[in-house]
Each structure stands twice: as structure tokens, then as C-alpha cells.
Scaffold this active site. Structure first.
Site, PDB file in Angstrom:
ATOM      1  N   CYS A  90       0.838  -1.205   0.000  1.00  0.00           N
ATOM      2  CA  CYS A  90       0.000   0.000   0.000  1.00  0.00           C
ATOM      3  C   CYS A  90       0.871   1.253   0.000  1.00  0.00           C
ATOM      4  O   CYS A  90       0.554   2.249   0.642  1.00  0.00           O
ATOM      5  CB  CYS A  90      -0.968  -0.001   1.178  1.00  0.00           C
ATOM      6  SG  CYS A  90      -0.237  -0.396   2.780  1.00  0.00           S
ATOM      7  N   GLY A  91       1.983   1.177  -0.711  1.00  0.00           N
ATOM      8  CA  GLY A  91       2.842   2.336  -0.853  1.00  0.00           C
ATOM      9  C   GLY A  91       3.482   2.750   0.460  1.00  0.00           C
ATOM     10  O   GLY A  91       3.891   1.908   1.271  1.00  0.00           O
TER      11      GLY A  91
END
Length: 295
Positions: A90-91
């Protein structure tokens, strides 16, 4: 230049990875919608609680409730509750939350406070285990579908410590959900409770506030509402972080899918050039062999 067979393997690998990232993007989009609905559904209740507490609180009543107690000599012992996700991909979502928690803890320690850390989520637990930071409590069972019961379980021990005077403040670090692409890491002080601004400031709203009929009394109502307000603050932090996680994962997987498409285009062009070169070389060898036979 790589051989055509090797390039073909790379193309298949990127195609398979791109299918996975695209699927994860679609799943996150679906989960984001449900999580966003929970965030929107929690806001009216939170707003109503804040308005009633803001109307009922007065300096005289505030002295009678431990949850409203402001530390007389500054914050000497504080708790920081960090909410992260259990999964990655998720970055920079979890890294930003951890950075904000570290910033807040340093700020409190620079003020002379002793800070205890409570973590929700595997990613936060793993990071502080690696850095050997002592953790007062940790949970990995809440996941991306928090409930009001989870908020109660998290806050009850902290409220008990605050009421007993062993804690002077409780801060929660979470991802505030503004939109799917705007989820800034945020620090919110849950305890002591700061009464929301009263509506008794003149005008029509003031007239509405005056018409309250209080039974049995403002004090009895506040005694019930203040713990509800604290638990609701934690519940909102949990659901907003869950929605922010899905938004961050959807964005990360969308970017990965697009990057995979760009890589496929590059590999396909490289493969075509390598294949054309191989065909040209094979033709040259055939022509050379034919000329040798003629000679």
C-alpha cells in the site's frame, strides 16, 4: 541484448504480475467503498455526541469528571496509540504513520514526558520490534474491519489508567480519511477530553440549545456520554485508517499495473528487435551456406 527466449519469459512474468496487481486494485476498490460507507456512517453520531457534550459542559461540571481532568503540572506520562495495517503493498501508507508516531513520541519526550507505546497492526509492531522500542501493548486481530467493540477493548484500559492518574494524556496516530487519495497521518489527543465548542454563541442555534430538557441532570448525562465520546473517537480513528489503507492500496496497485503496462511495451519492442535480428542472422547464414555450395 537478451535472447528472444529470455525476453519471452520476462514478458510472461510481467503479464502474470500485472494480472495480480489489477485484481488487487479491483478488490481494494470494492473494499474501499464499504470502508468509506462506515466512515460516513460514523460521522453523524460523532457530531451529535460532540454537540451535546459541548452544550452540557461548563467549568463547574468539568471539575467533577476525571476524563476532563487537565494535568496540573504538564504531561508527565503519556500513551501513544499507533494504528497501522496488517498487510503491505500500500505504498508509503504505513511508513508515513510510523514516521508521525515517532515524531509525536519525540515531541512528548522532549517536553519531559515518559511515553508508552500501544500498537495496532502488524506493520507497526514489526518496525518497532526491529528498532527494539518497548511496546506496552499490541494487537493484530482488528484488521481492516474494525467494530465499536474493538474501540472499547482498546480504550477501556487506557481510560482506567487515566482516571486513576497514572496517565496524563492519550494520543492516537491514525490516517485521516479525506478522500481516496488524501489520507494524511494525523495525531489526535483523545484524553483528556477537550469539550467541543458550545453552540451557545447567540442566534438560532443558541435558542435550540436553551430548549434542552435534562433528565435526570446534566451531570448524570455527561457521566454516560463522556466515555461514549472517547470510545467513539477511537472507533473513528480505526475506521478512517481502514478506509485510508484500502485507498492507498488501490492507488499503489493502479500505479503498479500501469508500470507493468509500460514495461510490457518496452519488452515487446525489445523482443521484436531481437527476433528480427535473429531472423536476419539466420537468413544470412542460409545465403552464406548456399554460396558456399555453389563455389
Amino acid at each position: 541484448m537478451a535472447k528472444p527466449r529470455e525476453l519471452k519469459r520476462r514478458i510472461r512474468s510481467v503479464q502474470n504480475t500485472r494480472k495480480i496487481t489489477k485484481t488487487m486494485e479491483l478488490v481494494s476498490t470494492s473494499k474501499l467503498k464499504r470502508a468509506q460507507d462506515r466512515v460516513v456512517g460514523a460521522r453523524p453520531y460523532a457530531q451529535a455526541l460532540a454537540e451535546v457534550i459541548g452544550d452540557l459542559c461548563s467549568p463547574a461540571l468539568a471539575e467533577r469528571f476525571p476524563l476532563l481532568r487537565q494535568p496540573a503540572h504538564g504531561v508527565r506520562r503519556a500513551a501513544v496509540v499507533l494504528i497501522t495495517s496488517n498487510r503491505g503493498l500500500c505504498g508509503a501508507f504505513n511508513a508515513n504513520l510510523i514516521r508521525e508516531a515517532r515524531r509525536r513520541m519525540k515531541e512528548l519526550e522532549d517536553q519531559g514526558a515518559q511515553v508508552e507505546l500501544h500498537i495496532i497492526g502488524k506493520k507497526g509492531i514489526g518496525y518497532f520490534k526491529f528498532t527494539r522500542r518497548p511496546v506496552a501493548s499490541q494487537r493484530i486481530d482488528i484488521g481492516d474491519r474494525p467494530t465499536a467493540a474493538h474501540a472499547v477493548e482498546v480504550m477501556e484500559p487506557l481510560m482506567a489508567q487515566f482516571t486513576a492518574g497514572t496517565l496524563d494524556a492519550v494520543d492516537v496516530v491514525f490516517a485521516k480519511f479525506n478522500s481516496a487519495v488524501s489520507t494524511p497521518p494525523t495525531t489526535l489527543r483523545i484524553l483528556p477530553v477537550t469539550p467541543p465548542s458550545s453552540r451557545r454563541s447567540g442566534g438560532q442555534e443558541a435558542k435550540a440549545a436553551v430548549n434542552y430538557i435534562l433528565k435526570p441532570s446534566a451531570e448524570a448525562i455527561l457521566e454516560s456520554l463522556l466515555p461514549l465520546y472517547v470510545r467513539n473517537q477511537m472507533y473513528r480513528a480505526l475506521v478512517e485508517t481502514a478506509a485510508a489503507e484500502h485507498g492507498a492500496r488501490r492507488t499503489a496497485m493502479k500505479n503498479a499495473t500501469e508500470a507493468g503496462g509500460d514495461m510490457l511495451d518496452l519488452l515487446q519492442r525489445t523482443y521484436n528487435r531481437a527476433r528480427q535480428g535473429q531472423i536476419t542472422q539466420e537468413l544470412a547464414e542460409i545465403v552464406g551456406g548456399a554460396e558456399a555450395l555453389k563455389g
